[in-house]
Design a protein around this motif. Structure first.
Motif, PDB file in Angstrom:
ATOM      1  N   ILE A   1       0.846  -1.198   0.000  1.00  0.00           N
ATOM      2  CA  ILE A   1       0.000   0.000   0.000  1.00  0.00           C
ATOM      3  C   ILE A   1       0.877   1.242   0.000  1.00  0.00           C
ATOM      4  O   ILE A   1       0.669   2.173  -0.781  1.00  0.00           O
ATOM      5  N   ILE A   2       1.870   1.263   0.880  1.00  0.00           N
ATOM      6  CA  ILE A   2       2.782   2.406   0.935  1.00  0.00           C
ATOM      7  C   ILE A   2       3.507   2.561  -0.391  1.00  0.00           C
ATOM      8  O   ILE A   2       3.630   3.660  -0.925  1.00  0.00           O
ATOM      9  N   TYR A   3       3.972   1.444  -0.947  1.00  0.00           N
ATOM     10  CA  TYR A   3       4.676   1.480  -2.232  1.00  0.00           C
ATOM     11  C   TYR A   3       3.795   2.083  -3.324  1.00  0.00           C
ATOM     12  O   TYR A   3       4.228   2.957  -4.074  1.00  0.00           O
TER      13      TYR A   3
ATOM     14  N   LEU B   1       1.041   4.003  -3.135  1.00  0.00           N
ATOM     15  CA  LEU B   1       0.731   5.421  -2.928  1.00  0.00           C
ATOM     16  C   LEU B   1       1.963   6.290  -3.156  1.00  0.00           C
ATOM     17  O   LEU B   1       1.887   7.349  -3.778  1.00  0.00           O
ATOM     18  N   TYR B   2       3.105   5.836  -2.668  1.00  0.00           N
ATOM     19  CA  TYR B   2       4.342   6.609  -2.793  1.00  0.00           C
ATOM     20  C   TYR B   2       4.813   6.669  -4.243  1.00  0.00           C
ATOM     21  O   TYR B   2       5.149   7.738  -4.757  1.00  0.00           O
ATOM     22  N   SER B   3       4.807   5.545  -4.939  1.00  0.00           N
ATOM     23  CA  SER B   3       5.271   5.534  -6.327  1.00  0.00           C
ATOM     24  C   SER B   3       4.322   6.328  -7.221  1.00  0.00           C
ATOM     25  O   SER B   3       4.759   6.985  -8.167  1.00  0.00           O
ATOM     26  N   TYR B   4       3.037   6.294  -6.917  1.00  0.00           N
ATOM     27  CA  TYR B   4       2.078   7.094  -7.679  1.00  0.00           C
ATOM     28  C   TYR B   4       2.380   8.586  -7.501  1.00  0.00           C
ATOM     29  O   TYR B   4       2.354   9.356  -8.466  1.00  0.00           O
ATOM     30  N   GLY B   5       2.676   8.989  -6.279  1.00  0.00           N
ATOM     31  CA  GLY B   5       3.010  10.385  -6.018  1.00  0.00           C
ATOM     32  C   GLY B   5       4.313  10.813  -6.655  1.00  0.00           C
ATOM     33  O   GLY B   5       4.468  11.963  -7.058  1.00  0.00           O
ATOM     34  N   LEU B   6       5.269   9.893  -6.750  1.00  0.00           N
ATOM     35  CA  LEU B   6       6.553  10.222  -7.377  1.00  0.00           C
ATOM     36  C   LEU B   6       6.412  10.498  -8.866  1.00  0.00           C
ATOM     37  O   LEU B   6       7.181  11.267  -9.438  1.00  0.00           O
ATOM     38  N   LYS B   7       5.422   9.881  -9.503  1.00  0.00           N
ATOM     39  CA  LYS B   7       5.230  10.038 -10.943  1.00  0.00           C
ATOM     40  C   LYS B   7       4.583  11.378 -11.304  1.00  0.00           C
ATOM     41  O   LYS B   7       4.692  11.821 -12.433  1.00  0.00           O
ATOM     42  N   LYS B   8       3.914  11.999 -10.336  1.00  0.00           N
ATOM     43  CA  LYS B   8       3.228  13.260 -10.607  1.00  0.00           C
ATOM     44  C   LYS B   8       4.184  14.430 -10.396  1.00  0.00           C
ATOM     45  O   LYS B   8       4.947  14.447  -9.442  1.00  0.00           O
ATOM     46  N   ASN B   9       4.137  15.400 -11.284  1.00  0.00           N
ATOM     47  CA  ASN B   9       4.946  16.611 -11.136  1.00  0.00           C
ATOM     48  C   ASN B   9       4.336  17.526 -10.079  1.00  0.00           C
ATOM     49  O   ASN B   9       3.125  17.568  -9.911  1.00  0.00           O
ATOM     50  N   ASN B  10       5.187  18.273  -9.414  1.00  0.00           N
ATOM     51  CA  ASN B  10       4.755  19.237  -8.401  1.00  0.00           C
ATOM     52  C   ASN B  10       3.869  18.589  -7.342  1.00  0.00           C
ATOM     53  O   ASN B  10       2.824  19.123  -6.980  1.00  0.00           O
ATOM     54  N   ASP B  11       4.262  17.446  -6.865  1.00  0.00           N
ATOM     55  CA  ASP B  11       3.480  16.732  -5.872  1.00  0.00           C
ATOM     56  C   ASP B  11       4.363  16.446  -4.660  1.00  0.00           C
ATOM     57  O   ASP B  11       5.584  16.456  -4.746  1.00  0.00           O
ATOM     58  N   THR B  12       3.747  16.171  -3.542  1.00  0.00           N
ATOM     59  CA  THR B  12       4.477  15.806  -2.335  1.00  0.00           C
ATOM     60  C   THR B  12       4.076  14.386  -1.953  1.00  0.00           C
ATOM     61  O   THR B  12       3.127  14.179  -1.189  1.00  0.00           O
ATOM     62  N   PRO B  13       4.763  13.385  -2.482  1.00  0.00           N
ATOM     63  CA  PRO B  13       4.342  12.001  -2.263  1.00  0.00           C
ATOM     64  C   PRO B  13       4.376  11.575  -0.803  1.00  0.00           C
ATOM     65  O   PRO B  13       3.522  10.807  -0.363  1.00  0.00           O
ATOM     66  N   ILE B  14       5.332  12.077  -0.046  1.00  0.00           N
ATOM     67  CA  ILE B  14       5.426  11.681   1.360  1.00  0.00           C
ATOM     68  C   ILE B  14       4.194  12.180   2.116  1.00  0.00           C
ATOM     69  O   ILE B  14       3.548  11.420   2.844  1.00  0.00           O
ATOM     70  N   ALA B  15       3.857  13.440   1.919  1.00  0.00           N
ATOM     71  CA  ALA B  15       2.687  14.009   2.599  1.00  0.00           C
ATOM     72  C   ALA B  15       1.410  13.305   2.154  1.00  0.00           C
ATOM     73  O   ALA B  15       0.523  13.033   2.980  1.00  0.00           O
ATOM     74  N   ASN B  16       1.297  12.990   0.878  1.00  0.00           N
ATOM     75  CA  ASN B  16       0.096  12.301   0.386  1.00  0.00           C
ATOM     76  C   ASN B  16      -0.085  10.947   1.052  1.00  0.00           C
ATOM     77  O   ASN B  16      -1.191  10.582   1.449  1.00  0.00           O
ATOM     78  N   VAL B  17       0.997  10.197   1.169  1.00  0.00           N
ATOM     79  CA  VAL B  17       0.914   8.867   1.791  1.00  0.00           C
ATOM     80  C   VAL B  17       0.565   9.008   3.262  1.00  0.00           C
ATOM     81  O   VAL B  17      -0.327   8.311   3.768  1.00  0.00           O
ATOM     82  N   ILE B  18       1.243   9.891   3.965  1.00  0.00           N
ATOM     83  CA  ILE B  18       1.011  10.061   5.396  1.00  0.00           C
ATOM     84  C   ILE B  18      -0.418  10.524   5.665  1.00  0.00           C
ATOM     85  O   ILE B  18      -1.105   9.983   6.542  1.00  0.00           O
ATOM     86  N   ILE B  19      -0.896  11.509   4.917  1.00  0.00           N
ATOM     87  CA  ILE B  19      -2.253  12.024   5.121  1.00  0.00           C
ATOM     88  C   ILE B  19      -3.292  10.959   4.785  1.00  0.00           C
ATOM     89  O   ILE B  19      -4.258  10.766   5.525  1.00  0.00           O
ATOM     90  N   THR B  20      -3.095  10.247   3.691  1.00  0.00           N
ATOM     91  CA  THR B  20      -4.040   9.194   3.303  1.00  0.00           C
ATOM     92  C   THR B  20      -4.098   8.098   4.354  1.00  0.00           C
ATOM     93  O   THR B  20      -5.189   7.691   4.784  1.00  0.00           O
ATOM     94  N   LEU B  21      -2.943   7.601   4.787  1.00  0.00           N
ATOM     95  CA  LEU B  21      -2.925   6.534   5.789  1.00  0.00           C
ATOM     96  C   LEU B  21      -3.486   7.022   7.123  1.00  0.00           C
ATOM     97  O   LEU B  21      -4.233   6.290   7.783  1.00  0.00           O
ATOM     98  N   ALA B  22      -3.150   8.236   7.516  1.00  0.00           N
ATOM     99  CA  ALA B  22      -3.660   8.762   8.785  1.00  0.00           C
ATOM    100  C   ALA B  22      -5.184   8.883   8.743  1.00  0.00           C
ATOM    101  O   ALA B  22      -5.867   8.530   9.706  1.00  0.00           O
ATOM    102  N   PHE B  23      -5.718   9.366   7.618  1.00  0.00           N
ATOM    103  CA  PHE B  23      -7.162   9.506   7.494  1.00  0.00           C
ATOM    104  C   PHE B  23      -7.853   8.143   7.555  1.00  0.00           C
ATOM    105  O   PHE B  23      -8.831   7.965   8.284  1.00  0.00           O
ATOM    106  N   VAL B  24      -7.340   7.179   6.816  1.00  0.00           N
ATOM    107  CA  VAL B  24      -7.940   5.839   6.807  1.00  0.00           C
ATOM    108  C   VAL B  24      -7.818   5.202   8.190  1.00  0.00           C
ATOM    109  O   VAL B  24      -8.772   4.601   8.695  1.00  0.00           O
TER     110      VAL B  24
END
Length: 128
Positions: free
Chosen positions: A8-10, A12-35
């Motif tokens: 799951i972490i992989y 979410l993190y790899s998806y965020g790495l592929k997007k320009n101007n994104d913060t993959p670490i924050a996206n993963v942390i916020i998503t996991l914390a919310f869930v």
């Protein structure tokens, strides 16, 4: 189960790495914390059905819930984020076939969306 969580972490993190101007670490942390917050809320309400004495709803304010969520999110950063470990996750799953990638994305979506849907499905049951 541990492998699935790393996956799951992989994803979410790899998806965020592929997007320009994104913060993959924050996206993963916020998503996991919310869930996890939703899952914790569901578990608490299920326990409340069997043990009504642990009811704290009448004793808390919305501000406390917001503060708890922010602390919960902050703790997720310190618990889950480790740059070396996350790089290892990228290496561990980099040789996936296309079929494994598609199937993996479905499992991740089911986990994330299913947790949120379970919350909304259980609301009428939990708040009778």
């Amino acid at each position: 189960m541990k492998r699935f969580y790393r996956y799951i972490i992989y994803k979410l993190y790899s998806y965020g790495l592929k997007k320009n101007n994104d913060t993959p670490i924050a996206n993963v942390i916020i998503t996991l914390a919310f869930v996890h917050f939703i899952q914790l809320f569901i578990l608490y309400n299920i326990l409340l059905i069997f043990f009504p004495l642990i009811d704290i709803y009448s004793k808390i304010d919305k501000i406390y819930v917001g503060i708890f969520f922010l602390l919960f999110m902050g703790s997720h950063y310190f618990i889950f984020y480790n740059k070396v470990r996350w790089q290892y996750y990228l290496e561990e799953f980099k040789n996936e076939t296309d079929a494994e990638k598609r199937r993996g994305w479905w499992f991740v979506r089911i986990y994330l969306i299913g947790s949120i849907l379970l919350f909304f499905i259980l609301i009428p049951v939990l708040f009778r």
